[in-house]
Scaffold this motif. Sequence first.
Motif, PDB file in Angstrom:
ATOM      1  N   ALA A  47      46.796  43.397  38.152  1.00 56.89           N
ATOM      2  CA  ALA A  47      46.164  42.235  38.786  1.00 56.89           C
ATOM      3  C   ALA A  47      47.185  41.411  39.558  1.00 56.89           C
ATOM      4  CB  ALA A  47      45.474  41.374  37.730  1.00 56.89           C
ATOM      5  N   ARG A  99      48.176  43.235  42.748  1.00 49.91           N
ATOM      6  CA  ARG A  99      47.090  43.195  43.737  1.00 49.91           C
ATOM      7  C   ARG A  99      46.763  41.769  44.179  1.00 49.91           C
ATOM      8  NH1 ARG A  99      42.804  47.421  41.029  1.00 49.91           N
ATOM      9  NH2 ARG A  99      44.052  49.298  41.412  1.00 49.91           N
ATOM     10  N   THR A 120      45.203  39.516  42.503  1.00 49.42           N
ATOM     11  CA  THR A 120      43.851  39.162  42.058  1.00 49.42           C
ATOM     12  C   THR A 120      43.835  37.681  41.691  1.00 49.42           C
ATOM     13  OG1 THR A 120      43.568  41.385  41.183  1.00 49.42           O
ATOM     14  CG2 THR A 120      42.058  39.718  40.373  1.00 49.42           C
TER      15      THR A 120
END
Length: 75
Positions: free
Chosen positions: A40, A43, A45
């Motif tokens: 996460a 990325r 996120t």
Amino acid sequence: MEISDIRPANIDMDEHPINTERYLIPTEPIGRLMTVLEKAVRRRTSGLLIHGRPRYGKSKAIKYCSNAIKEIFPG
């Protein structure tokens, strides 16, 4: 991470993390959470939701992951 990096050296038994109950152990579920968390972060996120039954160690897992992720991604 080497065990010598996290193991306390020359500590009096009264102050040892086992006796004071101030320790975090990376269990298999925490390892899976770390995998998801690391992915996460890579990325970018915007958030994660961690849920589970009461008293199953979510807070301790988050505390462990918080400390570990700072080592993986300094700054």
